[in-house]
Design a protein around this motif. Structure first.
Motif, PDB file in Angstrom:
ATOM      1  N   ILE A  46     -23.697   0.312   3.873  1.00 39.96           N
ATOM      2  CA  ILE A  46     -22.990  -0.951   3.946  1.00 39.96           C
ATOM      3  C   ILE A  46     -23.130  -1.457   2.397  1.00 39.96           C
ATOM      4  O   ILE A  46     -22.057  -1.970   1.826  1.00 39.96           O
ATOM      5  N   ILE A  85     -32.945  -3.963   5.523  1.00 39.33           N
ATOM      6  CA  ILE A  85     -32.028  -4.926   5.423  1.00 39.33           C
ATOM      7  C   ILE A  85     -32.658  -5.964   4.120  1.00 39.33           C
ATOM      8  O   ILE A  85     -31.836  -6.498   3.521  1.00 39.33           O
ATOM      9  N   CYS A 113     -27.858   0.989   6.044  1.00 36.41           N
ATOM     10  CA  CYS A 113     -27.986   0.061   4.895  1.00 36.41           C
ATOM     11  C   CYS A 113     -27.359   0.640   3.577  1.00 36.41           C
ATOM     12  O   CYS A 113     -26.615   0.033   2.783  1.00 36.41           O
ATOM     13  N   ILE A 153     -23.353  -7.418  11.033  1.00 33.50           N
ATOM     14  CA  ILE A 153     -24.355  -6.430  11.222  1.00 33.50           C
ATOM     15  C   ILE A 153     -24.728  -6.781  12.748  1.00 33.50           C
ATOM     16  O   ILE A 153     -25.262  -7.755  13.149  1.00 33.50           O
ATOM     17  N   ALA A 210     -20.799  -3.660  10.956  1.00 31.13           N
ATOM     18  CA  ALA A 210     -21.948  -2.482  10.842  1.00 31.13           C
ATOM     19  C   ALA A 210     -22.424  -2.609  12.117  1.00 31.13           C
ATOM     20  O   ALA A 210     -23.252  -3.517  12.537  1.00 31.13           O
ATOM     21  N   TYR A 211     -22.637  -1.512  12.932  1.00 31.37           N
ATOM     22  CA  TYR A 211     -23.187  -1.458  14.474  1.00 31.37           C
ATOM     23  C   TYR A 211     -24.448  -0.282  14.374  1.00 31.37           C
ATOM     24  O   TYR A 211     -24.102   0.589  13.736  1.00 31.37           O
ATOM     25  N   SER A 212     -25.356  -0.633  15.024  1.00 38.47           N
ATOM     26  CA  SER A 212     -26.418   0.143  15.300  1.00 38.47           C
ATOM     27  C   SER A 212     -26.755  -0.067  16.752  1.00 38.47           C
ATOM     28  O   SER A 212     -26.838  -0.834  17.388  1.00 38.47           O
ATOM     29  N   ILE A 253     -24.080 -11.994   4.589  1.00 38.60           N
ATOM     30  CA  ILE A 253     -24.508 -11.206   5.736  1.00 38.60           C
ATOM     31  C   ILE A 253     -24.840 -11.954   6.952  1.00 38.60           C
ATOM     32  O   ILE A 253     -25.698 -12.816   7.145  1.00 38.60           O
ATOM     33  N   ILE A 300     -26.155 -11.474  11.156  1.00 35.24           N
ATOM     34  CA  ILE A 300     -26.889 -10.593  11.668  1.00 35.24           C
ATOM     35  C   ILE A 300     -27.196 -11.255  13.303  1.00 35.24           C
ATOM     36  O   ILE A 300     -27.386 -12.160  13.310  1.00 35.24           O
TER      37      ILE A 300
END
Length: 399
Positions: free
Chosen positions: A203, A249, A200, A55, A219-221, A263, A265
């Motif tokens: 994902i 999350i 989320c 993430i 996963a990109y924000s 995961i 991040i």
């Protein structure tokens, strides 16, 4: 691990033994892909879960994690492992390309948002393929900048090693069909999202789809970066987003219990608030000595200077020494700020006779006379060499 304290804006250089390239290398190594850069020592990649989720929260620097560790980012703080650095420059165009390729900017060549491509006689914003002077989207069939810069993507690397691994690229809807995302996704399924909740949910769906299959999910924000640019790093909007994504999350992690998922991040870079913008066109002595408008970033700017006005440029530069690390081309290359590896052929085109790298809360940029100044400049920015921009968190959660 305890989140370290930070001085206001200490100069911080990239550490190419402990940076986002090494994070991606760790992920590749977990899928038995040969890597060019060492994995992070903090991660036991051999014991990653069946599913690996990376993430990236754009702009989520260690400064934000530290500021809100007891409230808005409390779940992230609970699972904080260490701090790592971005690459140089710590900016999306360079850092995201490093995530996607597991290469340093020295290798992939994307060294900033705006670059002058002599092939097209044009300043082009690399990631969206915009004409920088008009902000119009260019025809990617004619302006093939993504064939010039970059490298093989990590999805292709994993797929080549094991075609049975399921691959996902979860990204914001506004760029999901862009040439850059399509090219860099390779065999991965591109999945758009429009909110933290949907982010989320996508994902979770990817992890639980065909539960027997091993998966890599990228996963990109684009937030909090977007919010920081507009409102500043200390704004209520940024804190609100962090509280929301922290909660989402956390809930996601609970829903993924028992799925054997790791995961990870992190962020591509951090930001800091800008106190003052300088404009090259308004400095007559500096502007007169330049051949081209400076690029690629307001906090990392490269100048091509007239050979007969080198001394004039040096004189004009002195007034900026308090706020910028000013180097000649030779001095810049000696610093190895872009990292190591096989140099990309375009680097020589992008580094001029001098570079300015911001070390305080200032920025410097050209004005395109036909456009004039922006009505509102970004309140926060990145691409300099302060800790706020360079240091990002490494967070690990296993379910």
């Amino acid at each position: 691990m305890k989140i370290p304290s930070m001085n206001e804006n200490p100069v911080t250089f990239p550490d190419y033994q402990n940076c986002i390239v090494n994070l991606t290398s760790s992920i590749l190594a977990s899928f038995n892909v040969n890597i060019d850069h060492p994995p992070l020592k903090q991660l036991d990649y051999k014991n990653f879960g069946q599913n690996v989720v990376l993430i990236i929260l754009d702009g989520f620097g260690i400064n934000l994690l530290k500021k809100y560790k007891t409230d808005a980012t409390s779940f992230f703080a609970e699972h904080y492992k260490d701090q790592i650095t971005s690459v140089f420059p710590p900016t999306t165009a360079a850092a995201i390309t490093s995530f996607i390729t597991a290469k340093t900017p020295y290798e992939h060549g994307s060294v900033g948002w705006t670059m002058f491509f002599k092939e097209y006689a044009k300043y082009i914003d690399f990631l969206p393929i915009w004409d920088s002077t008009t902000t119009t989207t260019l025809d990617n069939e004619k302006f093939k900048v993504h064939e010039i810069l970059g490298d093989n993507n990590i999805f292709d690397m994993i797929h080549k090693q094991d075609p049975k691994i399921d691959l996902f690229n979860i990204t914001i809807k506004s760029i999901a069909e862009s040439a850059n995302v399509i090219k860099s996704s390779g065999p991965a399924k591109i999945v758009p999202h429009e909110s933290s909740k949907e982010f989320c949910e996508r994902i979770e769906e990817a992890v639980k789809n065909d539960p027997e299959n091993r998966k890599f999910i990228y996963a990109y924000s684009s937030d909090p970066d977007h919010l920081e640019h507009i409102h500043g790093i200390n704004s209520d909007q940024v804190k609100s987003f962090l509280a929301e994504i922290n909660s989402e999350i956390q809930n996601l992690t609970e829903r993924l219990q028992g799925t054997d998922t790791t995961i990870l991040i992190t962020a591509d870079h951090g930001l800091l608030d800008i106190n003052k913008y300088y404009y090259t066109n308004e400095d007559k002595e500096l502007f007169d000595s330049m051949i081209l408008p400076g690029f690629p970033e307001p906090r990392f700017i490269s100048f091509f200077v007239k050979s007969n006005k080198i001394e004039q440029f040096k004189r004009a530069s002195r007034k900026y020494e308090e706020d910028f690390l000013i180097m000649t081309r030779k001095e810049f290359w000696q610093k190895n700020l872009f990292g190591s590896g096989k140099p990309h052929r375009k680097l020589d085109d992008f580094i001029g006779d001098f570079v300015f790298i911001a070390k305080t809360d200032k920025a410097i940029k050209p004005i395109y006379e036909q456009n004039g100044k922006w009505k509102t400049e970004f309140k926060a920015h990145h691409a300099g060499i302060t800790a706020a921009e360079m240091l990002v968190p490494l967070i690990e959660i296993n379910t």
